[in-house]
Design a protein around this motif. Structure first.
Motif, PDB file in Angstrom:
ATOM      1  N   ASP A 196     -35.568 -31.768  16.205  1.00  0.00           N
ATOM      2  CA  ASP A 196     -34.637 -30.682  16.542  1.00  0.00           C
ATOM      3  C   ASP A 196     -34.411 -29.851  15.285  1.00  0.00           C
ATOM      4  O   ASP A 196     -33.796 -30.314  14.321  1.00  0.00           O
ATOM      5  CB  ASP A 196     -33.321 -31.283  17.041  1.00  0.00           C
ATOM      6  CG  ASP A 196     -32.378 -30.258  17.632  1.00  0.00           C
ATOM      7  OD1 ASP A 196     -32.487 -29.068  17.281  1.00  0.00           O
ATOM      8  OD2 ASP A 196     -31.501 -30.650  18.430  1.00  0.00           O
TER       9      ASP A 196
ATOM     10  N   THR B 100     -29.779 -27.966  14.281  1.00  0.00           N
ATOM     11  CA  THR B 100     -28.540 -28.732  14.407  1.00  0.00           C
ATOM     12  C   THR B 100     -27.655 -28.384  13.223  1.00  0.00           C
ATOM     13  O   THR B 100     -28.140 -28.082  12.129  1.00  0.00           O
ATOM     14  CB  THR B 100     -28.794 -30.250  14.442  1.00  0.00           C
ATOM     15  OG1 THR B 100     -29.413 -30.658  13.224  1.00  0.00           O
ATOM     16  CG2 THR B 100     -29.703 -30.620  15.603  1.00  0.00           C
TER      17      THR B 100
ATOM     18  N   VAL C 189     -33.771 -38.611  18.046  1.00  0.00           N
ATOM     19  CA  VAL C 189     -34.161 -37.428  17.278  1.00  0.00           C
ATOM     20  C   VAL C 189     -34.668 -37.911  15.922  1.00  0.00           C
ATOM     21  O   VAL C 189     -33.912 -38.425  15.101  1.00  0.00           O
ATOM     22  CB  VAL C 189     -32.974 -36.457  17.111  1.00  0.00           C
ATOM     23  CG1 VAL C 189     -33.376 -35.258  16.259  1.00  0.00           C
ATOM     24  CG2 VAL C 189     -32.483 -35.990  18.480  1.00  0.00           C
TER      25      VAL C 189
ATOM     26  N   THR D  62     -33.014 -22.846  21.042  1.00  0.00           N
ATOM     27  CA  THR D  62     -31.586 -23.151  21.006  1.00  0.00           C
ATOM     28  C   THR D  62     -30.775 -22.415  22.069  1.00  0.00           C
ATOM     29  O   THR D  62     -30.680 -21.191  22.064  1.00  0.00           O
ATOM     30  CB  THR D  62     -31.013 -22.835  19.619  1.00  0.00           C
ATOM     31  OG1 THR D  62     -31.760 -23.558  18.636  1.00  0.00           O
ATOM     32  CG2 THR D  62     -29.553 -23.200  19.519  1.00  0.00           C
TER      33      THR D  62
ATOM     34  N   SER E 237     -31.222 -27.034  19.407  1.00  0.00           N
ATOM     35  CA  SER E 237     -30.166 -27.357  20.366  1.00  0.00           C
ATOM     36  C   SER E 237     -28.814 -26.719  20.052  1.00  0.00           C
ATOM     37  O   SER E 237     -28.030 -26.462  20.951  1.00  0.00           O
ATOM     38  CB  SER E 237     -29.975 -28.879  20.429  1.00  0.00           C
ATOM     39  OG  SER E 237     -29.447 -29.360  19.195  1.00  0.00           O
TER      40      SER E 237
ATOM     41  N   CYS F  84     -41.158 -29.964  21.899  1.00  0.00           N
ATOM     42  CA  CYS F  84     -40.122 -30.964  21.596  1.00  0.00           C
ATOM     43  C   CYS F  84     -40.446 -31.836  20.393  1.00  0.00           C
ATOM     44  O   CYS F  84     -39.558 -32.523  19.882  1.00  0.00           O
ATOM     45  CB  CYS F  84     -39.873 -31.848  22.821  1.00  0.00           C
ATOM     46  SG  CYS F  84     -39.134 -30.952  24.205  1.00  0.00           S
TER      47      CYS F  84
END
Length: 309
Positions: free
Chosen positions: A39, A42, A89, A237, A269, A299
């Motif tokens: 990810d 974040t 993650v 995102t 995200s 991903c």
């Protein structure tokens, strides 16, 4: 998917809800045959800074578009990193950003220490158009920064400003990616939109920009920029989620272009500052119908290649 149950703290998820969601997230990436998720968007920052951000969302400040925006993961720092690890993650970032001069170097110091404490965090840094920016950007790169965050909307600056040009050059030469919030969503800023970014890339065509939020709502324009510049990427995102589709929907006629850029779309995200469960972003990507190969790349694999993971 079922809604996540809440604790007595508004916007915070309970331990039971997190454990249940972790199973759901892990089933998602296991179905794809992945070792986990990466990810690239974040948020971790000094606690007092993050609490100010949360207060802004709670007050429905103008940069949020006046939307009701409950924070889903309003835990302490250690609990938030634990949530991402429960979700599987493998690598994440500490997106942080200044809103005025004089903040970036201090934030970079904090982020370096955070990455040292959390080896699964990609060492993140930030910048602002101000005297000395080239120096502290170079220092951060030499200290091991692997990704930068730039926030044109909150910082209210022109990314094509002469003050920041040498810093962009340092990052282009070092091949360090920059996640940049430059689209005009959820509310426009004076310098948001594709034009300033096009000016930056005209001078620094090898700059590895990752356009946050797919450039919402100027999706088509930023897809075009990515099609023109091979080092430009976009992160997912908040896009394609029910929340964002309600006010800034992604145009379905652009899905073939999204599929065509499948090697340059990265999972993001906005954790923890999201008004829905983390798993919803994953399901929103899956329901686009672009197939498991595209999902695996977005991903995990694209970011793994970009960051050498």
């Amino acid at each position: 998917m079922a809604p996540v149950s809440r604790t007595s703290s508004p916007g915070a998820t309970s331990d039971v809800a997190v454990d249940e969601e972790a199973g759901e997230v892990r089933r998602f990436w296991n179905r794809l045959g992945l070792p986990g998720l990466i990810d690239v968007h974040t948020h971790f920052m000094p606690e007092r800074v993050l609490h100010k951000v949360w207060e802004y969302f709670d007050a429905q400040g103008p940069l949020t578009g006046g939307l009701e925006w409950p924070i889903s993961y309003r835990q302490q720092e250690a609990e938030r990193t634990a949530v991402l690890r429960k979700f599987g993650v493998r690598a994440f970032t500490s997106m942080l950003y200044p809103h005025k001069p004089g903040m970036a170097r201090w934030l970079n110091g904090w982020a370096a220490e955070f990455a040292h404490r959390n080896p699964d965090c990609l060492h993140t840094a930030t910048l602002y158009p101000e005297p000395g920016v080239e120096t502290y950007v170079r220092e951060a790169v030499e200290a091991g920064a692997r990704v930068f965050k730039a926030h044109v909307q909150v910082g209210a600056y022109d990314p094509a400003d002469e003050l920041i040009q040498r810093a962009w050059g340092v990052l282009a030469e070092a091949r360090v990616p920059v996640v940049i919030h430059c689209g005009s969503g959820p509310a426009p800023g004076k310098y948001t939109g594709p034009e300033p970014i096009a000016q930056v890339l005209a001078r620094h065509p090898k700059l590895r920009l990752i356009v946050a939020h797919m450039g919402m709502p100027e999706y088509g324009d930023f897809l075009g920029i990515a099609e023109q510049y091979a080092e430009v990427r976009l992160d997912t995102t908040m896009t394609f989620t029910d929340f964002t589709e309600a006010f800034m929907p992604f145009p379905r006629h652009a899905l073939p272009r999204l599929a065509g850029l499948g090697d340059r779309i990265l999972l993001g995200s906005d954790f923890p500052n999201i008004p829905y469960p983390y798993a919803h972003q994953l399901h929103a990507l899956e329901r686009l119908g672009l197939g498991p190969e595209w999902l695996r790349a977005v991903c995990h694999d694209n970011a793994a290649t970009l960051f050498g993971l």
